[in-house]
Design a protein around this motif. Structure first.
Motif, PDB file in Angstrom:
ATOM      1  N   GLN A 586      -4.853 -35.910 -64.680  1.00  0.00           N
ATOM      2  CA  GLN A 586      -4.829 -37.343 -64.462  1.00  0.00           C
ATOM      3  C   GLN A 586      -4.645 -37.657 -62.979  1.00  0.00           C
ATOM      4  OE1 GLN A 586      -4.900 -40.034 -67.110  1.00  0.00           O
ATOM      5  NE2 GLN A 586      -5.547 -40.949 -65.183  1.00  0.00           N
ATOM      6  N   GLY A 587      -3.802 -36.886 -62.312  1.00  0.00           N
ATOM      7  CA  GLY A 587      -3.580 -37.092 -60.887  1.00  0.00           C
ATOM      8  C   GLY A 587      -4.845 -36.880 -60.075  1.00  0.00           C
ATOM      9  N   LYS A 588      -5.586 -35.839 -60.394  1.00  0.00           N
ATOM     10  CA  LYS A 588      -6.824 -35.576 -59.663  1.00  0.00           C
ATOM     11  C   LYS A 588      -7.872 -36.656 -59.939  1.00  0.00           C
ATOM     12  CE  LYS A 588      -6.546 -30.588 -58.938  1.00  0.00           C
ATOM     13  NZ  LYS A 588      -7.249 -29.312 -59.040  1.00  0.00           N
ATOM     14  N   LEU A 589      -7.921 -37.120 -61.183  1.00  0.00           N
ATOM     15  CA  LEU A 589      -8.875 -38.176 -61.519  1.00  0.00           C
ATOM     16  C   LEU A 589      -8.537 -39.470 -60.783  1.00  0.00           C
ATOM     17  CD1 LEU A 589      -9.222 -37.541 -65.358  1.00  0.00           C
ATOM     18  CD2 LEU A 589     -10.954 -37.104 -63.610  1.00  0.00           C
ATOM     19  N   ASN A 590      -7.245 -39.793 -60.674  1.00  0.00           N
ATOM     20  CA  ASN A 590      -6.842 -40.985 -59.922  1.00  0.00           C
ATOM     21  C   ASN A 590      -7.213 -40.841 -58.448  1.00  0.00           C
ATOM     22  OD1 ASN A 590      -5.793 -42.158 -62.224  1.00  0.00           O
ATOM     23  ND2 ASN A 590      -3.720 -41.393 -61.867  1.00  0.00           N
ATOM     24  N   GLN A 591      -7.020 -39.623 -57.919  1.00  0.00           N
ATOM     25  CA  GLN A 591      -7.387 -39.364 -56.529  1.00  0.00           C
ATOM     26  C   GLN A 591      -8.903 -39.531 -56.333  1.00  0.00           C
ATOM     27  OE1 GLN A 591      -6.066 -35.520 -55.188  1.00  0.00           O
ATOM     28  NE2 GLN A 591      -7.093 -35.692 -53.196  1.00  0.00           N
ATOM     29  N   PHE A 592      -9.651 -39.052 -57.308  1.00  0.00           N
ATOM     30  CA  PHE A 592     -11.112 -39.179 -57.262  1.00  0.00           C
ATOM     31  C   PHE A 592     -11.520 -40.655 -57.289  1.00  0.00           C
ATOM     32  CE2 PHE A 592     -15.361 -37.707 -57.736  1.00  0.00           C
ATOM     33  CZ  PHE A 592     -15.982 -38.507 -58.677  1.00  0.00           C
ATOM     34  N   ASN A 593     -10.831 -41.433 -58.132  1.00  0.00           N
ATOM     35  CA  ASN A 593     -11.110 -42.865 -58.220  1.00  0.00           C
ATOM     36  C   ASN A 593     -10.835 -43.560 -56.889  1.00  0.00           C
ATOM     37  OD1 ASN A 593     -12.293 -44.122 -60.353  1.00  0.00           O
ATOM     38  ND2 ASN A 593     -10.445 -44.315 -61.565  1.00  0.00           N
ATOM     39  N   SER A 594      -9.695 -43.227 -56.302  1.00  0.00           N
ATOM     40  CA  SER A 594      -9.319 -43.842 -55.029  1.00  0.00           C
ATOM     41  C   SER A 594     -10.331 -43.517 -53.938  1.00  0.00           C
ATOM     42  CB  SER A 594      -7.928 -43.363 -54.606  1.00  0.00           C
ATOM     43  OG  SER A 594      -6.961 -43.704 -55.570  1.00  0.00           O
ATOM     44  N   MET A 595     -10.814 -42.294 -53.950  1.00  0.00           N
ATOM     45  CA  MET A 595     -11.784 -41.855 -52.954  1.00  0.00           C
ATOM     46  C   MET A 595     -13.074 -42.672 -53.043  1.00  0.00           C
ATOM     47  SD  MET A 595     -13.110 -37.970 -52.416  1.00  0.00           S
ATOM     48  CE  MET A 595     -13.612 -37.892 -54.122  1.00  0.00           C
ATOM     49  N   LEU A 596     -13.442 -43.086 -54.254  1.00  0.00           N
ATOM     50  CA  LEU A 596     -14.683 -43.828 -54.438  1.00  0.00           C
ATOM     51  C   LEU A 596     -14.526 -45.321 -54.177  1.00  0.00           C
ATOM     52  CD1 LEU A 596     -16.276 -42.170 -57.593  1.00  0.00           C
ATOM     53  CD2 LEU A 596     -16.682 -41.684 -55.198  1.00  0.00           C
ATOM     54  N   HIS A 597     -13.273 -45.784 -53.987  1.00  0.00           N
ATOM     55  CA  HIS A 597     -13.058 -47.209 -53.720  1.00  0.00           C
ATOM     56  C   HIS A 597     -13.556 -47.600 -52.332  1.00  0.00           C
ATOM     57  CE1 HIS A 597      -9.778 -47.699 -57.024  1.00  0.00           C
ATOM     58  NE2 HIS A 597     -11.003 -47.771 -57.495  1.00  0.00           N
ATOM     59  N   SER A 598     -13.608 -46.628 -51.434  1.00  0.00           N
ATOM     60  CA  SER A 598     -14.119 -46.902 -50.091  1.00  0.00           C
ATOM     61  C   SER A 598     -15.644 -46.921 -50.116  1.00  0.00           C
ATOM     62  CB  SER A 598     -13.642 -45.822 -49.114  1.00  0.00           C
ATOM     63  OG  SER A 598     -12.226 -45.768 -49.086  1.00  0.00           O
ATOM     64  N   PRO A 599     -16.257 -47.809 -49.301  1.00  0.00           N
ATOM     65  CA  PRO A 599     -17.731 -47.872 -49.287  1.00  0.00           C
ATOM     66  C   PRO A 599     -18.339 -46.559 -48.797  1.00  0.00           C
ATOM     67  CG  PRO A 599     -16.765 -49.789 -48.228  1.00  0.00           C
ATOM     68  CD  PRO A 599     -15.646 -48.814 -48.426  1.00  0.00           C
ATOM     69  N   TRP A 600     -19.486 -46.203 -49.379  1.00  0.00           N
ATOM     70  CA  TRP A 600     -20.267 -45.042 -48.943  1.00  0.00           C
ATOM     71  C   TRP A 600     -21.290 -45.526 -47.922  1.00  0.00           C
ATOM     72  CZ3 TRP A 600     -21.169 -40.248 -52.186  1.00  0.00           C
ATOM     73  CH2 TRP A 600     -20.050 -40.006 -53.001  1.00  0.00           C
ATOM     74  N   LYS A 601     -21.346 -44.856 -46.787  1.00  0.00           N
ATOM     75  CA  LYS A 601     -22.272 -45.255 -45.733  1.00  0.00           C
ATOM     76  C   LYS A 601     -23.482 -44.330 -45.723  1.00  0.00           C
ATOM     77  CE  LYS A 601     -18.834 -47.379 -42.712  1.00  0.00           C
ATOM     78  NZ  LYS A 601     -18.240 -47.432 -41.359  1.00  0.00           N
ATOM     79  N   PHE A 602     -24.658 -44.967 -45.658  1.00  0.00           N
ATOM     80  CA  PHE A 602     -25.911 -44.204 -45.541  1.00  0.00           C
ATOM     81  C   PHE A 602     -26.821 -44.987 -44.609  1.00  0.00           C
ATOM     82  CE2 PHE A 602     -28.777 -40.972 -47.009  1.00  0.00           C
ATOM     83  CZ  PHE A 602     -30.028 -41.545 -46.805  1.00  0.00           C
TER      84      PHE A 602
END
Length: 927
Positions: A586-602
């Protein structure tokens, strides 16, 4: 000016008329001079009034003209601003006037000029046909013509040509523009160059076309000519495949689809040397070479002369090299204009060269095998095949010197048990034991490690023989099929791995997941997809979409370090985690979620990625059940706005466990309470034009549970062992129904699903034989279906039991074929009569070229093994027609009929014979 002259003329005529008439009247009535004054005053008054109205009218006309000019200037300024805005759009913009003859172009923007190379002056007034050429599809032309004539919008991908003659793929969107009255005023066309995207899509499709060409054309020249044609259609260049003669160090022209034979003769025996043309140097240096302008850059005058003679101005070539570094030849492209290929085109060329290398390597291997087989009887002790003879005690009485490949020169005199791995010896001993039970030649494949630590694949053929003294011996012949295995692995890479991420695809996932379950490891199965990925692909294009998927793969690997990772869908990943606790995960999944909250730049874009995640814990459920549970959890995240992470057990396990208990309790009484029912789904032979049989399926209607799906109670029946009485019930019911139909004058074959528990029971063949004899039942009316994965679970047991059933006259069919990932060598071992193609391959066969390639391979393999093929899950006419073209004859699915109760069969069969089968006589859209 005309108005002024008209007013002056009227005024003059009226004045003259008045003077003459008034003088005549005064003189006639003898009036005094006083009246002459009144006459002049009256004229002045009348002309003053007339001038007032004339000046007023002219003034209004002037004001209207002034207002019109101001509006026109305003519109002109707006048009100039819009034209400037359109010129900054990267897409090509074209406006045509359908109200003029031939619908001419009246405006193009700068994007059109950059895209096509034509200037606005060169195309204004001309028809859009200026972009068309020899490779433009006639059907596409008709679609555009139809849209213009009917004044309807259209979106199409069409092949067009630039001003310099270069072909490109044009994504064209045409829309009519109407005025305030709804009449068509203009057509506006928006176009984009999608050549690179189209070429990548065609490249993937062509890989399967090449495989099909190899399966279709047995002769080497014809197969390579077909491959050249495929490449030329894709890349719009003339193509030539060279074959390498290692002894002479020369290249010879092997095949081409369009180059003249005279040209091929002139460049035959091409030296493999530096400066010996583009191809010779490419093979010499073992790298891709490009000559974008023959006249200005090629130094060898001989090849300059040949190129000029045939109008060739640019050449690029890449060597055909195997993974081991062996050069088989070269793939060379020719173009009649100066041209430098893009990076994408060079990658495409090298991909084709790699595939052709696999083909050449396999053909070379096949030639070697054939040559070895022809000489086999003359060179017994010198062949590379290992020949071994065992006596009744299973001791070696003879083994050929070729065993030194595995055990070394010093090990020939030593018993193989001391040199070969124990696992290999154990497998061979089981194989020998089986050979004692049968009289036919049998085959097995095994992986071995030689004395140097190298891995080899051996194909071992064996049979029981009796010598002149009546003693039983066993003959084994083993040959090294490592090269063939590598070739098969290369094909598997295409069929079972995603080309973008190089991860296992959805077909490989099920098999690998089943292997993990059987390994008794505890793990979490995670399925995630991305809510807005399809929208991103639609708006920003494939390049950004691919980039995000690759970055997501790397993030998953970095953060989770999964035991297994698969790209199981277009925007879906599945992976396995062996975390100790749920909280850690659950901790890793929350970390993964947080990481995706930031915009992806391309590039200049910022994108937000929203995942949905479903997690299932391994409780020894089947792979299919785990996949279903993960999908249910994933669906729950989409419907639940509170969280995007759901563990299946948290939301479903309690209800499922309670229902499982109820199913177990009621299942034991289902037969006694007469709650089970056998239904029949028709199987249609389109070549014979009739229903030839059915698949028997069991249904359960319970008072407490209602209608219980087979997917729920069959796994529980397997788990509890109650599948055996359920199976007996189905077999008995089917036999009774077939006998009933026989009395009614109808003859049908019926297939029944057999579980592995029934095979393990031991006395299944005896029970079936006794039942057939008791009822005087013809065994050839029955077929037993067993799934591909269960077939290879215990090979020795499956072979023995199925062979005994087959000897009774019962047909054996492999159900859900294609998803179990079994080896072809295993199929040859079993007494199989038919393969049933899994519905997952049939579902998208008319839309997905990869599915089509898999079914094509299954059909070719079935023909080689002389097996009947049944296509399951056909749901529309297009699927049936396409399968017919692939050679399939027998079909089962909802397009013909759903599973039927016995009482409904006659009605539905009449409908199939009167409606469905005649409907298939209409022409196929794929022909």
């Amino acid at each position: 000016m005309k108005d002024a002259l008209r007013v002056s003329a009227v005024y003059t005529v009226a004045g003259v008329f008045w003077f003459f008439i008034s003088d005549i009247l005064i003189e006639y009535f003898r009036l005094n001079a006083f009246y002459q004054t009144y006459k002049e005053l009256f004229y002045i008054l009348l002309t003053g009034i007339l001038l007032f109205f004339i000046v007023q009218k002219l003034n209004k006309q002037y004001e209207r003209e002034l207002l019109r000019r101001r509006e026109t200037e305003k519109k002109l300024n707006e048009s100039e601003r819009f034209a400037g805005l359109f010129d900054h759009v990267t897409s090509g913009l074209v406006v045509t006037d359908p109200n003029q003859k031939d619908n001419p172009i009246i405006y193009v923007n700068k994007g059109f000029e950059r895209l096509t190379g034509f200037t606005s002056k060169e195309v204004i007034g001309k028809n859009f046909d200026i972009l068309r050429g020899g490779s433009t599809s006639e059907s596409d032309k008709e679609k555009i013509k139809h849209a213009v004539q009917n004044k309807t919008p259209l979106q199409i991908e069409i092949g067009n040509y630039k001003k310099n003659g270069q072909f490109f793929w044009n994504e064209l969107k045409i829309s009519p523009i109407t005025n305030e009255n709804g009449a068509i005023k203009y057509f506006i066309g928006i176009q984009n160059d999608i050549t690179e995207r189209k070429k990548q899509s065609i490249l993937l499709e062509n890989q399967f076309r090449i495989i099909k060409a190899l399966l279709t054309f047995k002769g080497q020249p014809k197969a390579f000519e077909e491959i050249c044609l495929i490449i030329e259609e894709h890349m719009d260049y003339q193509c030539l495949i060279f074959e390498c003669d290692q002894k002479k160090e020369k290249l010879t022209a092997l095949a081409s689809a369009s180059l003249p034979s005279a040209f091929l003769e002139e460049i035959s025996d091409f030296p493999i040397q530096k400066s010996e043309g583009v191809t010779g140097e490419a093979v010499f240096q073992k790298k891709t070479m490009v000559m974008d302008h023959v006249d200005g850059k090629m130094q060898n005058k001989k090849y300059v002369k040949i190129a000029k003679k045939y109008g060739i101005q640019s050449i690029w070539s890449t060597p055909i090299i195997t993974a081991e570094g062996n050069v088989f030849g070269a793939l060379t492209m020719y173009k009649k204009i100066p041209y430098h290929p893009s990076e994408s085109e060079l990658q495409t060329l090298e991909t084709y060269a790699y595939i052709i290398g696999l083909v050449m390597e396999n053909m070379q291997y096949q030639k070697q095998v054939k040559k070895s087989e022809q000489r086999y009887q003359f060179i017994a002790d010198n062949v590379t095949d290992i020949i071994c003879l065992l006596d009744e005690k299973k001791e070696i009485t003879y083994i050929s010197p070729a065993i030194s490949q595995l055990v070394g020169e010093q090990g020939i005199e030593v018993l193989w048990e001391e040199k070969l791995p124990a696992k290999m010896i154990n497998r061979i001993e089981k194989f020998v034991n089986y050979l004692y039970q049968v009289d036919s030649i049998e085959t097995m494949e095994t992986e071995v490690i030689d004395f140097k630590g190298n891995i080899h694949w051996l194909e071992i053929k064996g049979r029981k023989i009796v010598d002149e003294n009546g003693k039983r011996n066993t003959l084994l012949v083993a040959r090294d099929i490592t090269s063939l295995k590598k070739y098969q692995e290369s094909l598997d890479k295409i069929l079972y791995y995603d080309s973008l991420t190089q991860l296992p695809n959805k077909y490989r996932l099920r098999k690998d997941l089943e292997d993990f379950i059987q390994s008794n490891h505890h793990f979490y199965f995670v399925m995630l997809d991305f809510v807005n990925m399809k929208e991103i692909k639609r708006i920003y294009g494939t390049e950004i979409w691919d980039n995000i998927l690759l970055k997501m793969k790397n993030k998953i690997l970095h953060l989770f370090d999964p035991a297994y990772l698969s790209r199981s869908g277009e925007d879906e990943y599945c992976f396995l985690l062996t975390e100790d606790t749920k909280s850690t995960l659950q901790g890793k999944l929350n970390q993964f979620n947080s990481m995706l909250h930031s915009p992806w730049k391309f590039d200049q874009q910022e994108l937000m990625i929203t995942p949905s995640i479903g997690i299932v814990f391994n409780h020894k459920q089947t792979a299919d059940r785990m996949l279903l549970q993960a999908q249910e959890a994933l669906q729950e995240t989409r419907e639940n706005g509170n969280t995007n992470i759901i563990f299946y057990e948290d939301h479903f396990s309690t209800n499922k466990q309670n229902r499982s208990v109820l199913i177990k309790k009621n299942l034991f009484k289902a037969i006694d309470n007469d709650e089970l029912e056998v239904v029949y789904q028709p199987q249609v032979d389109t070549e014979k034009g009739k229903v030839i049989g059915f698949e028997a399926l069991v249904r359960w209607q319970n008072n407490e549970l209602g209608n219980v799906p087979p997917g729920e109670f069959i796994p529980i029946a397997e788990e509890t062992g109650w599948i055996i009485p359920v199976g007996d019930y189905v077999i008995n019911q089917v036999i009774n129904d077939i006998l009933y139909w026989e009395k009614e004058g109808s003859s049908f074959e019926v297939s029944i699903n057999i579980s592995y528990k029934q095979l393990e029971e031991g006395d299944l063949p005896r029970k079936i034989r006794e039942r057939l004899e008791c009822m005087e039942f013809p065994a050839d009316r029955l077929s037993f279906e067993i799934t591909e994965s269960l077939l290879i679970e215990n090979i020795d047991l499956s072979i023995v039991v199925l062979q005994q059933l087959h000897e009774l006259g019962i047909r054996i069919e492999v159900d859900d074929f294609g998803v179990g990932y079994s080896s072809l060598s295993y199929l040859r071992k079993f007494p199989i009569d038919a393969l049933k193609i899994d519905r997952s391959f049939v579902e998208n066969i008319h839309r997905d070229s990869k599915e089509l390639a898999i079914v094509q391979a299954i059909m070719e393999m079935s023909r080689a093994l002389e097996l009947e093929v049944i296509a399951e899950g056909v749901e529309n006419k297009k699927q049936v027609q396409l399968l017919q073209e692939l050679g399939c004859k027998i079909y089962q699915g909802f397009w013909f009929s759903k599973p039927l109760k016995k009482k409904d069969i006659d009605t539905v069969l009449s409908m199939i014979h009167q409606k469905k089968i005649p409907e298939l006589l209409t022409p196929s859209p794929f022909s």
